[in-house]
Design a protein around this motif. Structure first.
Motif, PDB file in Angstrom:
ATOM      1  N   TYR A  24       0.822  -1.205   0.000  1.00 53.32           N
ATOM      2  CA  TYR A  24       0.000   0.000   0.000  1.00 53.32           C
ATOM      3  C   TYR A  24       0.859   1.259   0.000  1.00 53.32           C
ATOM      4  CZ  TYR A  24      -3.919  -3.082   0.869  1.00 53.32           C
ATOM      5  OH  TYR A  24      -4.865  -4.063   0.750  1.00 53.32           O
ATOM      6  N   LEU A  25       0.438   2.199  -0.826  1.00 53.72           N
ATOM      7  CA  LEU A  25       1.104   3.496  -0.914  1.00 53.72           C
ATOM      8  C   LEU A  25       0.585   4.410   0.197  1.00 53.72           C
ATOM      9  CD1 LEU A  25       0.694   3.919  -4.793  1.00 53.72           C
ATOM     10  CD2 LEU A  25       2.716   3.081  -3.574  1.00 53.72           C
ATOM     11  N   PRO A  26       1.270   5.499   0.502  1.00 50.17           N
ATOM     12  CA  PRO A  26       0.808   6.418   1.555  1.00 50.17           C
ATOM     13  C   PRO A  26      -0.322   7.332   1.066  1.00 50.17           C
ATOM     14  CG  PRO A  26       2.850   7.231   0.636  1.00 50.17           C
ATOM     15  CD  PRO A  26       2.606   5.901  -0.014  1.00 50.17           C
ATOM     16  N   TYR A  27      -1.324   6.708   0.454  1.00 43.40           N
ATOM     17  CA  TYR A  27      -2.460   7.450  -0.093  1.00 43.40           C
ATOM     18  C   TYR A  27      -3.747   6.662   0.146  1.00 43.40           C
ATOM     19  CZ  TYR A  27       1.071  10.110  -2.673  1.00 43.40           C
ATOM     20  OH  TYR A  27       2.147  10.888  -3.008  1.00 43.40           O
ATOM     21  N   TYR A  28      -4.852   7.405   0.145  1.00 37.34           N
ATOM     22  CA  TYR A  28      -6.180   6.803   0.141  1.00 37.34           C
ATOM     23  C   TYR A  28      -6.852   7.140  -1.179  1.00 37.34           C
ATOM     24  CZ  TYR A  28      -6.245   5.605   5.129  1.00 37.34           C
ATOM     25  OH  TYR A  28      -5.997   5.042   6.349  1.00 37.34           O
ATOM     26  N   VAL A  29      -7.708   6.240  -1.646  1.00 39.73           N
ATOM     27  CA  VAL A  29      -8.501   6.461  -2.849  1.00 39.73           C
ATOM     28  C   VAL A  29      -9.973   6.473  -2.459  1.00 39.73           C
ATOM     29  CG1 VAL A  29      -9.300   5.442  -5.012  1.00 39.73           C
ATOM     30  CG2 VAL A  29      -6.858   5.494  -4.488  1.00 39.73           C
ATOM     31  N   THR A  30     -10.707   7.477  -2.931  1.00 34.83           N
ATOM     32  CA  THR A  30     -12.145   7.527  -2.707  1.00 34.83           C
ATOM     33  C   THR A  30     -12.869   7.458  -4.040  1.00 34.83           C
ATOM     34  OG1 THR A  30     -12.269   9.950  -2.813  1.00 34.83           O
ATOM     35  CG2 THR A  30     -11.835   8.964  -0.659  1.00 34.83           C
ATOM     36  N   LYS A  31     -14.065   6.871  -4.012  1.00 34.15           N
ATOM     37  CA  LYS A  31     -14.871   6.733  -5.229  1.00 34.15           C
ATOM     38  C   LYS A  31     -16.340   6.757  -4.843  1.00 34.15           C
ATOM     39  CE  LYS A  31     -12.923   2.768  -6.018  1.00 34.15           C
ATOM     40  NZ  LYS A  31     -12.543   1.481  -6.657  1.00 34.15           N
ATOM     41  N   PRO A  32     -17.239   6.966  -5.810  1.00 31.33           N
ATOM     42  CA  PRO A  32     -18.666   6.952  -5.487  1.00 31.33           C
ATOM     43  C   PRO A  32     -19.067   5.652  -4.806  1.00 31.33           C
ATOM     44  CG  PRO A  32     -18.327   7.832  -7.680  1.00 31.33           C
ATOM     45  CD  PRO A  32     -17.001   7.309  -7.230  1.00 31.33           C
ATOM     46  N   GLY A  33     -19.854   5.775  -3.747  1.00 31.24           N
ATOM     47  CA  GLY A  33     -20.326   4.604  -3.024  1.00 31.24           C
ATOM     48  C   GLY A  33     -21.728   4.223  -3.465  1.00 31.24           C
ATOM     49  N   ASP A  34     -22.633   4.112  -2.496  1.00 29.65           N
ATOM     50  CA  ASP A  34     -24.001   3.688  -2.769  1.00 29.65           C
ATOM     51  C   ASP A  34     -24.988   4.649  -2.126  1.00 29.65           C
ATOM     52  OD1 ASP A  34     -23.319   1.105  -4.069  1.00 29.65           O
ATOM     53  OD2 ASP A  34     -22.552   0.604  -2.079  1.00 29.65           O
ATOM     54  N   GLY A  62     -10.496   3.541   0.543  1.00 37.22           N
ATOM     55  CA  GLY A  62      -9.572   2.504   0.963  1.00 37.22           C
ATOM     56  C   GLY A  62      -8.145   2.918   0.681  1.00 37.22           C
ATOM     57  N   LYS A  63      -7.216   2.216   1.306  1.00 37.24           N
ATOM     58  CA  LYS A  63      -5.807   2.475   1.050  1.00 37.24           C
ATOM     59  C   LYS A  63      -5.482   2.130  -0.397  1.00 37.24           C
ATOM     60  CE  LYS A  63      -3.482   2.104   5.486  1.00 37.24           C
ATOM     61  NZ  LYS A  63      -2.480   1.342   6.276  1.00 37.24           N
ATOM     62  N   ALA A  64      -4.587   2.886  -0.981  1.00 39.12           N
ATOM     63  CA  ALA A  64      -4.266   2.715  -2.397  1.00 39.12           C
ATOM     64  C   ALA A  64      -3.056   1.801  -2.594  1.00 39.12           C
ATOM     65  CB  ALA A  64      -3.992   4.079  -3.030  1.00 39.12           C
ATOM     66  N   ASN A  65      -3.264   0.731  -3.360  1.00 37.50           N
ATOM     67  CA  ASN A  65      -2.100   0.015  -3.887  1.00 37.50           C
ATOM     68  C   ASN A  65      -1.785   0.619  -5.255  1.00 37.50           C
ATOM     69  OD1 ASN A  65      -3.888  -1.135  -5.777  1.00 37.50           O
ATOM     70  ND2 ASN A  65      -4.187  -2.976  -4.539  1.00 37.50           N
ATOM     71  N   ILE A  66      -0.783   0.116  -5.926  1.00 32.59           N
ATOM     72  CA  ILE A  66      -0.352   0.743  -7.170  1.00 32.59           C
ATOM     73  C   ILE A  66      -1.445   0.711  -8.235  1.00 32.59           C
ATOM     74  CG2 ILE A  66       0.723  -1.393  -8.002  1.00 32.59           C
ATOM     75  CD1 ILE A  66       1.899   2.243  -8.658  1.00 32.59           C
ATOM     76  N   PHE A  67      -2.229  -0.385  -8.263  1.00 35.19           N
ATOM     77  CA  PHE A  67      -3.280  -0.513  -9.276  1.00 35.19           C
ATOM     78  C   PHE A  67      -4.426   0.464  -9.011  1.00 35.19           C
ATOM     79  CE2 PHE A  67      -1.354  -4.797  -8.748  1.00 35.19           C
ATOM     80  CZ  PHE A  67      -0.665  -4.831  -9.958  1.00 35.19           C
ATOM     81  N   ALA A  68      -4.852   0.541  -7.729  1.00 39.24           N
ATOM     82  CA  ALA A  68      -5.923   1.477  -7.374  1.00 39.24           C
ATOM     83  C   ALA A  68      -5.498   2.909  -7.628  1.00 39.24           C
ATOM     84  CB  ALA A  68      -6.311   1.289  -5.906  1.00 39.24           C
ATOM     85  N   TYR A  81      -5.913  10.969  -2.009  1.00 41.65           N
ATOM     86  CA  TYR A  81      -5.561  11.859  -0.904  1.00 41.65           C
ATOM     87  C   TYR A  81      -4.358  11.298  -0.147  1.00 41.65           C
ATOM     88  CZ  TYR A  81     -10.265  13.794  -1.533  1.00 41.65           C
ATOM     89  OH  TYR A  81     -11.398  14.363  -2.048  1.00 41.65           O
ATOM     90  N   PRO A  82      -3.391  12.145   0.179  1.00 38.18           N
ATOM     91  CA  PRO A  82      -2.296  11.704   1.060  1.00 38.18           C
ATOM     92  C   PRO A  82      -2.866  11.274   2.406  1.00 38.18           C
ATOM     93  CG  PRO A  82      -1.769  13.809   0.035  1.00 38.18           C
ATOM     94  CD  PRO A  82      -3.213  13.539  -0.256  1.00 38.18           C
ATOM     95  N   VAL A  83      -2.205  10.342   3.062  1.00 37.84           N
ATOM     96  CA  VAL A  83      -2.680   9.810   4.337  1.00 37.84           C
ATOM     97  C   VAL A  83      -2.929  10.921   5.350  1.00 37.84           C
ATOM     98  CG1 VAL A  83      -2.001   8.450   6.357  1.00 37.84           C
ATOM     99  CG2 VAL A  83      -1.659   7.532   4.062  1.00 37.84           C
TER     100      VAL A  83
END
Length: 350
Positions: A24-34, A62-68, A81-83
């Motif tokens: 996991y990278l030191p970032y979070y990824v957000t996306k549309p939920g429900d 969620g925490k970002a891996n390289i693919f996310a 977003y940075p952590v």
């Protein structure tokens, strides 16, 4: 030989890809939920039903891996977003999750209070103690307390608010010992803890915890909210509307599907939330006809410090236009404004 080399290469690539997915990278990824219908989540004892639906909206994070990270960087409504923009300084993942769940609990209490007050129904609060949200590193509490503990007494004294607790501790000096009584996993424990100056606040002494009031609201009729999988305070407005709708005769929805978001304070003020664009996308996908968006005030001082800052309402309008939805965006500053709007709706024809 070439086939063996190819197979070996594929195996190595597969191992590397699997390994990368767990790094996991030191970032979070957000996306549309429900958009979640609230009638199955909120249950007022012997409450009234509605023909339409009030819906809360969520953002997936969620925490970002390289693919996310790569996917999010290429997607319009996924954000990176940075952590340190998500978690507070020194906050662990566990403490962050606990803080989000407690913010949800506080939001529920506010929503219930606002709705019951508006409906003229009785309620009262039972104070349970000081809820520990997090621990400062290298402070005395680090060896004794954990996030999620509930402090019920200090020096054998019970308190009725965190203000009383803080005032008592601030009356001590560095090196003084205090006896704390706390609950963890249903068990009551006691410990002697020395007070110490905070590293970044030399004139302030304490245990080294971040805290909030832990209180339970008792109502008549009873109300239950099933929110185990939802954290944060942003559903407060929609909770309050659903509770009020079930408490009172009539039908606030008039048969319409209405989504929305916004925090709710004890006085009914609707507050700003994060991820407004993603929540609009989620509501549109769920088929909502209206979306209630916080129309908070952006002061000149705020605008000066953050030139691109806009109200949630403006962000929602911009997003609705961008995704070309027929869903109408409704600005609300308070619970009463939301009620006033809903009461203007005409019954939806079958």
């Amino acid at each position: 030989m070439k086939m063996k080399t190819l197979i070996r290469t594929l195996i190595i690539m597969t191992v590397l890809m699997v390994a990368a997915s767990f790094y996991y990278l030191p970032y979070y990824v957000t996306k549309p939920g429900d958009a979640h219908e609230l009638s199955p989540i909120v249950k007022v004892e012997e409450g009234y039903d509605s023909k339409g639906e009030l819906m809360l909206t969520t953002v997936r994070m969620g925490k970002a891996n390289i693919f996310a990270y790569i996917v999010a960087s290429l997607s319009k409504y996924e954000h990176i977003y940075p952590v340190d923009e998500i978690r507070s300084p020194h906050e662990t993942d566990e403490e962050y999750n606990i803080r989000q769940l407690q913010l949800m609990a506080d939001s529920q209490n506010n929503a219930i209070e606002v709705a019951y007050k508006k409906a003229g129904k009785p309620y009262e609060f039972h104070y349970k103690g000081i809820y520990v949200l997090g621990i400062y590193p290298s402070m005395p509490a680090e060896d004794v307390l954990k996030a999620g503990d509930r402090i019920t007494k200090i020096d054998d004294q019970a308190f009725q608010s965190s203000k009383e607790f803080i005032s008592y501790v601030e009356g001590k000096k560095s090196g003084d010992q205090v006896a704390i009584t706390f609950k963890r996993n249903g068990k009551t424990e006691t410990a002697e803890v020395p007070l110490q100056e905070f590293p970044d606040m030399k004139d302030k002494v304490g245990l080294g915890i971040t805290l909030t009031d832990d209180k339970e609201i008792i109502t008549n009729p009873k109300v239950k909210l099933k929110t185990e999988d939802i954290g944060g305070p942003s559903a407060g407005l929609m909770f309050s509307l659903e509770i009020f709708d079930q408490l009172t005769k009539g039908d606030l929805t008039k048969g319409h599907d209405i989504a929305g978001t916004g925090t709710i304070s004890e006085d009914g003020t609707v507050g700003r939330i994060g991820g407004i664009e993603q929540k609009v996308v989620a509501a549109d996908k769920a088929g909502a006809e209206y979306f209630l968006a916080p129309d908070e005030t952006i002061t000149k001082e705020m605008k000066k410090e953050y030139p691109d800052l806009e109200s949630n309402y403006k962000g929602a309008v911009r997003t609705a236009k961008d995704i070309d939805t027929n869903m109408k965006i409704i600005p609300v500053k308070s619970f009463d404004e939301a009620i006033d709007f809903l009461q203007t709706l005409k019954a939806k024809k079958s």
